[in-house]
Design a protein around this motif. Structure first.
Motif, PDB file in Angstrom:
ATOM      1  N   ALA A 164       0.865  -1.182  -0.045  1.00 47.22           N
ATOM      2  CA  ALA A 164       0.016   0.028   0.054  1.00 47.22           C
ATOM      3  C   ALA A 164       0.996   1.149  -0.038  1.00 47.22           C
ATOM      4  O   ALA A 164       0.285   2.397  -0.121  1.00 47.22           O
ATOM      5  CB  ALA A 164      -0.879   0.030   1.210  1.00 47.22           C
ATOM      6  N   GLY A 165       2.210   1.242   0.083  1.00 49.82           N
ATOM      7  CA  GLY A 165       2.857   2.335   0.115  1.00 49.82           C
ATOM      8  C   GLY A 165       3.405   2.828   1.577  1.00 49.82           C
ATOM      9  O   GLY A 165       3.731   3.923   1.732  1.00 49.82           O
ATOM     10  N   HIS A 166       3.047   2.045   2.654  1.00 47.59           N
ATOM     11  CA  HIS A 166       3.411   2.623   3.921  1.00 47.59           C
ATOM     12  C   HIS A 166       4.846   2.093   4.173  1.00 47.59           C
ATOM     13  O   HIS A 166       5.383   0.992   3.822  1.00 47.59           O
ATOM     14  CB  HIS A 166       2.248   1.644   4.867  1.00 47.59           C
ATOM     15  N   VAL A 167       5.237   3.138   4.926  1.00 49.28           N
ATOM     16  CA  VAL A 167       6.793   3.343   4.991  1.00 49.28           C
ATOM     17  C   VAL A 167       6.849   3.109   6.611  1.00 49.28           C
ATOM     18  O   VAL A 167       6.369   3.647   7.612  1.00 49.28           O
ATOM     19  CB  VAL A 167       7.470   4.550   4.778  1.00 49.28           C
ATOM     20  N   ASN A 219       2.764   0.535  -8.465  1.00 49.98           N
ATOM     21  CA  ASN A 219       1.251   0.875  -9.134  1.00 49.98           C
ATOM     22  C   ASN A 219       0.274   1.114  -8.225  1.00 49.98           C
ATOM     23  O   ASN A 219      -0.954   1.825  -8.398  1.00 49.98           O
ATOM     24  CB  ASN A 219       0.859  -0.147 -10.370  1.00 49.98           C
ATOM     25  N   ASP A 220       0.173   0.619  -6.887  1.00 53.03           N
ATOM     26  CA  ASP A 220      -0.555   0.607  -5.887  1.00 53.03           C
ATOM     27  C   ASP A 220      -0.481   1.293  -4.835  1.00 53.03           C
ATOM     28  O   ASP A 220      -1.151   1.366  -3.860  1.00 53.03           O
ATOM     29  CB  ASP A 220      -1.022  -1.066  -5.494  1.00 53.03           C
ATOM     30  N   TRP A 221       1.051   2.083  -4.882  1.00 54.67           N
ATOM     31  CA  TRP A 221       1.388   2.887  -3.626  1.00 54.67           C
ATOM     32  C   TRP A 221       0.218   4.324  -3.770  1.00 54.67           C
ATOM     33  O   TRP A 221       0.122   4.926  -5.081  1.00 54.67           O
ATOM     34  CB  TRP A 221       2.705   3.383  -3.846  1.00 54.67           C
ATOM     35  N   LYS A 222      -0.296   4.519  -2.631  1.00 57.34           N
ATOM     36  CA  LYS A 222      -1.289   5.488  -2.611  1.00 57.34           C
ATOM     37  C   LYS A 222      -0.710   7.153  -2.460  1.00 57.34           C
ATOM     38  O   LYS A 222       0.198   7.125  -1.748  1.00 57.34           O
ATOM     39  CB  LYS A 222      -2.341   5.328  -1.635  1.00 57.34           C
ATOM     40  N   ILE A 223      -1.601   7.899  -2.954  1.00 54.48           N
ATOM     41  CA  ILE A 223      -1.098   9.313  -2.806  1.00 54.48           C
ATOM     42  C   ILE A 223      -1.565  10.082  -1.555  1.00 54.48           C
ATOM     43  O   ILE A 223      -2.755   9.776  -1.270  1.00 54.48           O
ATOM     44  CB  ILE A 223      -1.525  10.185  -3.987  1.00 54.48           C
ATOM     45  N   ASN A 224      -0.930  10.823  -0.836  1.00 53.68           N
ATOM     46  CA  ASN A 224      -1.243  11.187   0.520  1.00 53.68           C
ATOM     47  C   ASN A 224      -0.712  12.715   0.332  1.00 53.68           C
ATOM     48  O   ASN A 224       0.400  12.927   0.683  1.00 53.68           O
ATOM     49  CB  ASN A 224      -0.791  10.671   1.626  1.00 53.68           C
ATOM     50  N   ASP A 225      -1.787  13.595   0.408  1.00 54.69           N
ATOM     51  CA  ASP A 225      -1.397  15.005   0.054  1.00 54.69           C
ATOM     52  C   ASP A 225      -0.261  15.333  -0.838  1.00 54.69           C
ATOM     53  O   ASP A 225       0.916  16.137  -0.332  1.00 54.69           O
ATOM     54  CB  ASP A 225      -1.227  15.614   1.602  1.00 54.69           C
ATOM     55  N   GLY A 226      -0.139  14.839  -1.794  1.00 48.32           N
ATOM     56  CA  GLY A 226       0.785  15.001  -2.894  1.00 48.32           C
ATOM     57  C   GLY A 226       2.087  14.117  -2.657  1.00 48.32           C
ATOM     58  O   GLY A 226       2.919  13.982  -3.645  1.00 48.32           O
ATOM     59  N   TYR A 227       2.284  13.575  -1.563  1.00 42.68           N
ATOM     60  CA  TYR A 227       3.196  12.572  -1.292  1.00 42.68           C
ATOM     61  C   TYR A 227       2.675  11.117  -1.461  1.00 42.68           C
ATOM     62  O   TYR A 227       1.570  10.976  -0.995  1.00 42.68           O
ATOM     63  CB  TYR A 227       4.154  12.916  -0.163  1.00 42.68           C
TER      64      TYR A 227
END
Length: 311
Positions: A23-26, A299-307
């Motif tokens: 999900a793009g969580h770091v 391709n599945d990493w989500k955008i959060n406030d432009g980042y």
């Protein structure tokens, strides 16, 4: 299934690592202070530690400065890491028993901006991080070009002012002498005797004529560099990153104006601010980790406030 990859950023002062899931969580992982002369062993230690603590990691991307042969996984030369002809990807892979992919830190940032950031939708773009120095990632179809000697993008040392100020590289009139954040601060201090940062100079625009002069010279030098790149490579877009990009339109508007004035017969490429900011290299390393694992998970990493989402 939640795939996890790791990114490792090997710099002159520290080695930073992190995990990224589907999900793009770091999640921050292992951080070490870099000890020159022992960098390979430290990077291998970080890779082993990551896999020991998070056995679900499927691949690792590692980025470094210097002259880097990405395809071979070899650092040809990195002066601030004291490394020469080292197959870092292979050494780390042997240490952690996971696929490892090596990238140049600047080109990895360009890769990230192409796949996740301000380079999206542009067939060709050039990412130009401007901080202490100036470099460029020349990207075609989201693939950064390394060049014949793996040194493409050293635009900070393109001479733009004939018989100009001396650069630390030994040349005169280099872009970096006028347009880097460090140069803007240095030139203002030399002319006024007042200690300053690039942000100080920015804050004085419209108030102090010397700040105006230094800033205008910086944006003109940058526009000259962009003009050379445009006529040589014909990019669709310039993506400006690094610390100086925080100035936003205060930086970009005069660069656009100077670039228009330099071009008599063609429309200049668009110039935009990098979307991933200082995190571009981190996301580039994560993408390399996904490529090492043969997973197109970005391709599945989500955008959060432009980042991208971070936790």
């Amino acid at each position: 299934m939640n795939t996890v990859v790791a990114g490792v950023d090997v710099g002159g002062t520290s080695i930073k690592s992190f995990l990224v899931d589907s999900a793009g969580h770091v999640t921050d992982a292992v951080h070490l202070d870099t000890r020159p002369g022992n960098v390979v062993e430290q990077a291998c230690h970080v890779a082993r530690t990551i896999v020991d603590k998070w056995p679900e990691v499927a691949g690792i991307g590692v980025i470094t400065p210097g002259v880097v042969d990405e395809e071979a996984g070899v650092i040809k030369y990195a002066s601030n890491l004291e490394l020469k002809n080292v197959n870092l990807a292979q050494r780390m892979q042997e240490a952690c028993l996971r696929p490892v992919r090596l990238g140049h830190d600047g080109r990895a940032a360009g890769l990230a901006e192409g796949l996740l950031g301000a380079g999206q939708g542009a067939p060709t773009f050039i990412m130009v991080p401007i901080g202490t120095g100036i470099s460029a990632a020349i990207c075609h179809g989201n693939r950064p070009w390394a060049g014949d000697a793996f040194s493409a993008g050293e635009v900070g040392h393109t001479p733009v002012i004939p018989n100009g100020e001396t650069c630390t590289c030994g040349q005169r009139g280099c872009t970096e002498v006028y347009a880097s954040a460090k140069a803007i601060a240095r030139r203002f201090t030399q002319k006024t005797g007042k200690e300053a940062t690039a942000r100080t100079v920015e804050d004085l625009l419209g108030i102090d004529p010397i700040a105006d002069e230094v800033w205008d010279t910086a944006t003109y030098a940058l526009a000259l560099c962009f003009a050379h790149l445009t006529f040589a490579l014909d990019p669709t877009r310039f993506v400006v990153g690094g610390g100086l990009s925080n100035a936003g339109e205060t930086l970009l508007e005069p660069v656009r104006r100077h670039l228009r004035d330099l071009m008599a017969w063609r429309t200049p490429p668009e110039i935009v601010t990098a979307r991933l900011g200082a995190e571009a290299g981190k996301w580039g390393a994560a993408i390399l980790g996904a490529q090492a694992a043969n997973r197109q998970m970005w391709n599945d990493w989500k955008i959060n406030d432009g980042y991208r989402a971070m936790c």
